[in-house]
Design a protein around this motif. Structure first.
Motif, PDB file in Angstrom:
ATOM      1  N   PRO A 128       0.805  -1.228   0.000  1.00  0.00           N
ATOM      2  CA  PRO A 128       0.000   0.000   0.000  1.00  0.00           C
ATOM      3  C   PRO A 128       0.836   1.275   0.000  1.00  0.00           C
ATOM      4  O   PRO A 128       0.894   2.011   0.988  1.00  0.00           O
ATOM      5  CB  PRO A 128      -0.808  -0.130   1.297  1.00  0.00           C
ATOM      6  N   ILE A 129       1.484   1.561  -1.115  1.00  0.00           N
ATOM      7  CA  ILE A 129       2.287   2.781  -1.220  1.00  0.00           C
ATOM      8  C   ILE A 129       1.366   4.002  -1.271  1.00  0.00           C
ATOM      9  O   ILE A 129       0.481   4.093  -2.122  1.00  0.00           O
ATOM     10  CB  ILE A 129       3.163   2.752  -2.489  1.00  0.00           C
ATOM     11  N   ASP A 130       1.579   4.936  -0.358  1.00  0.00           N
ATOM     12  CA  ASP A 130       0.816   6.185  -0.355  1.00  0.00           C
ATOM     13  C   ASP A 130       1.648   7.229  -1.090  1.00  0.00           C
ATOM     14  O   ASP A 130       2.566   7.823  -0.522  1.00  0.00           O
ATOM     15  CB  ASP A 130       0.535   6.623   1.083  1.00  0.00           C
ATOM     16  N   ILE A 131       1.313   7.453  -2.357  1.00  0.00           N
ATOM     17  CA  ILE A 131       2.120   8.359  -3.171  1.00  0.00           C
ATOM     18  C   ILE A 131       2.029   9.798  -2.672  1.00  0.00           C
ATOM     19  O   ILE A 131       2.935  10.602  -2.920  1.00  0.00           O
ATOM     20  CB  ILE A 131       1.715   8.267  -4.663  1.00  0.00           C
ATOM     21  N   SER A 132       0.985  10.129  -1.926  1.00  0.00           N
ATOM     22  CA  SER A 132       0.907  11.486  -1.377  1.00  0.00           C
ATOM     23  C   SER A 132       2.003  11.714  -0.336  1.00  0.00           C
ATOM     24  O   SER A 132       2.401  12.856  -0.079  1.00  0.00           O
ATOM     25  CB  SER A 132      -0.466  11.742  -0.751  1.00  0.00           C
ATOM     26  N   GLU A 133       2.506  10.626   0.265  1.00  0.00           N
ATOM     27  CA  GLU A 133       3.605  10.732   1.222  1.00  0.00           C
ATOM     28  C   GLU A 133       4.960  10.699   0.519  1.00  0.00           C
ATOM     29  O   GLU A 133       5.900  11.389   0.921  1.00  0.00           O
ATOM     30  CB  GLU A 133       3.524   9.585   2.238  1.00  0.00           C
ATOM     31  N   TYR A 134       5.069   9.889  -0.528  1.00  0.00           N
ATOM     32  CA  TYR A 134       6.338   9.761  -1.245  1.00  0.00           C
ATOM     33  C   TYR A 134       6.506  10.808  -2.343  1.00  0.00           C
ATOM     34  O   TYR A 134       7.626  11.180  -2.692  1.00  0.00           O
ATOM     35  CB  TYR A 134       6.452   8.367  -1.874  1.00  0.00           C
ATOM     36  N   GLY A 135       5.399  11.268  -2.911  1.00  0.00           N
ATOM     37  CA  GLY A 135       5.465  12.179  -4.046  1.00  0.00           C
ATOM     38  C   GLY A 135       6.342  13.399  -3.842  1.00  0.00           C
ATOM     39  O   GLY A 135       7.149  13.746  -4.723  1.00  0.00           O
ATOM     40  N   PRO A 136       6.235  14.081  -2.693  1.00  0.00           N
ATOM     41  CA  PRO A 136       7.067  15.271  -2.489  1.00  0.00           C
ATOM     42  C   PRO A 136       8.568  14.983  -2.507  1.00  0.00           C
ATOM     43  O   PRO A 136       9.373  15.909  -2.672  1.00  0.00           O
ATOM     44  CB  PRO A 136       6.617  15.767  -1.103  1.00  0.00           C
ATOM     45  N   ASP A 165      -5.031   0.314  -7.867  1.00  0.00           N
ATOM     46  CA  ASP A 165      -4.861   1.077  -6.631  1.00  0.00           C
ATOM     47  C   ASP A 165      -3.809   2.164  -6.811  1.00  0.00           C
ATOM     48  O   ASP A 165      -4.003   3.306  -6.376  1.00  0.00           O
ATOM     49  CB  ASP A 165      -4.454   0.136  -5.499  1.00  0.00           C
ATOM     50  N   ALA A 166      -2.694   1.823  -7.465  1.00  0.00           N
ATOM     51  CA  ALA A 166      -1.619   2.793  -7.665  1.00  0.00           C
ATOM     52  C   ALA A 166      -2.073   3.943  -8.558  1.00  0.00           C
ATOM     53  O   ALA A 166      -1.775   5.114  -8.289  1.00  0.00           O
ATOM     54  CB  ALA A 166      -0.399   2.102  -8.274  1.00  0.00           C
ATOM     55  N   VAL A 167      -2.809   3.622  -9.626  1.00  0.00           N
ATOM     56  CA  VAL A 167      -3.305   4.662 -10.534  1.00  0.00           C
ATOM     57  C   VAL A 167      -4.277   5.582  -9.802  1.00  0.00           C
ATOM     58  O   VAL A 167      -4.224   6.812  -9.938  1.00  0.00           O
ATOM     59  CB  VAL A 167      -3.985   4.029 -11.766  1.00  0.00           C
ATOM     60  N   GLU A 168      -5.171   4.988  -9.016  1.00  0.00           N
ATOM     61  CA  GLU A 168      -6.153   5.804  -8.301  1.00  0.00           C
ATOM     62  C   GLU A 168      -5.482   6.713  -7.275  1.00  0.00           C
ATOM     63  O   GLU A 168      -5.806   7.906  -7.168  1.00  0.00           O
ATOM     64  CB  GLU A 168      -7.179   4.913  -7.603  1.00  0.00           C
ATOM     65  N   ARG A 169      -4.537   6.171  -6.517  1.00  0.00           N
ATOM     66  CA  ARG A 169      -3.845   6.993  -5.514  1.00  0.00           C
ATOM     67  C   ARG A 169      -3.089   8.143  -6.175  1.00  0.00           C
ATOM     68  O   ARG A 169      -3.092   9.276  -5.674  1.00  0.00           O
ATOM     69  CB  ARG A 169      -2.873   6.129  -4.707  1.00  0.00           C
ATOM     70  N   LEU A 170      -2.451   7.852  -7.307  1.00  0.00           N
ATOM     71  CA  LEU A 170      -1.707   8.885  -8.022  1.00  0.00           C
ATOM     72  C   LEU A 170      -2.655   9.958  -8.550  1.00  0.00           C
ATOM     73  O   LEU A 170      -2.374  11.161  -8.448  1.00  0.00           O
ATOM     74  CB  LEU A 170      -0.916   8.253  -9.169  1.00  0.00           C
ATOM     75  N   ALA A 171      -3.782   9.539  -9.107  1.00  0.00           N
ATOM     76  CA  ALA A 171      -4.755  10.495  -9.640  1.00  0.00           C
ATOM     77  C   ALA A 171      -5.331  11.372  -8.532  1.00  0.00           C
ATOM     78  O   ALA A 171      -5.529  12.579  -8.718  1.00  0.00           O
ATOM     79  CB  ALA A 171      -5.874   9.750 -10.364  1.00  0.00           C
TER      80      ALA A 171
END
Length: 240
Positions: A128-136, A165-171
């Motif tokens: 469950p990678i949370d891209i909102s945490e890693y994105g910055p 899941d990854a596409v949705e989190r990124l979007a």
């Protein structure tokens, strides 16, 4: 009375090779783990996970990065053959991911996009990678590489839940309404799809678009079956 400095209470960091060895020893398991063995493994690894978290919280992210990444990858392997009904290893994984993301935001992490893609799609288990945490923590080039990898994986297999899941989190993180409609709405055959899409759009601040899709859902499914919640969504959003 002497008052000790808070800095004096911070434990000394282990040498890098000692820390790496401790992570490998603690997080490596063999064979299948039943319910109680899984609980014991989580309890055994928790102090080391907290030690790594303390390092990051006290500004020692650089030496913690590699051990954190190793711990996450080893834990994913363990989860493949563990009875984690109690969720103890999942909780540990979420802690390690949160700490690792924080460390990546503190210090440059070359190759982070490749690492994220690897643990999400090559580790053999959903992560469950949370891209909102890693994105910055990603540079523009690294983010583009990650985005392309996620989209490529989803295009190759739209039924892959980890890719979806990854596409949705990124979007969601990028407020990409078009992709969010594509990945959540899909073929929009069911009222629940409209409801979930409307709520997702509202979550990212697209109130007008959310209301529009909820109305479309009601037009297509005036019965508003249980689980869709289209009328209640519109009512709560002040649209009717």
């Amino acid at each position: 009375m002497l008052v000790s400095s808070p800095l004096r209470r911070v434990p000394q960091a282990r040498p890098a090779d000692v820390l790496a060895g401790a992570v490998t020893e603690t997080f490596t398991t063999s064979g299948s783990l039943d319910y109680w063995a899984t609980v014991r493994q989580a309890e055994s690894a928790a102090p080391l996970a907290e030690e790594l978290a303390t390092m990051v919280r006290t500004g020692r992210s650089r030496p913690a990065l590699a051990p954190l990444a190793t711990a996450i990858q080893l834990l994913l392997s363990t989860l493949d053959c563990a009875d984690d009904t109690a969720g103890t290893l999942d909780d540990l994984l979420n802690l390690l991911l949160a700490v690792h993301a924080e460390a990546c935001r503190q210090v440059p992490t070359p190759g982070l996009s490749d690492w994220l893609l690897n643990v999400q799609f090559e580790a053999g288990r959903w992560c469950p990678i949370d891209i909102s945490e890693y994105g910055p923590a990603l540079s523009r080039a690294e983010l583009e590489r990650y985005r392309a990898g996620v989209r490529r994986r989803w295009a190759a297999d739209p039924g892959d839940l980890s890719a979806r899941d990854a596409v949705e989190r990124l979007a969601r993180w990028e407020h990409d309404t078009t992709t969010l409609i594509e990945v959540i709405g899909g073929d929009l055959r069911h009222a629940a799809q409209y409801g979930r899409l409307a709520r997702a759009l509202a979550d990212i601040g697209e109130k007008t678009s959310a209301q529009e899709w909820a109305r479309r859902g009601l037009a297509a499914h005036p019965e508003d079956p249980p689980g869709a919640g289209l009328r209640s969504f519109l009512s709560n959003s002040g649209a009717c």
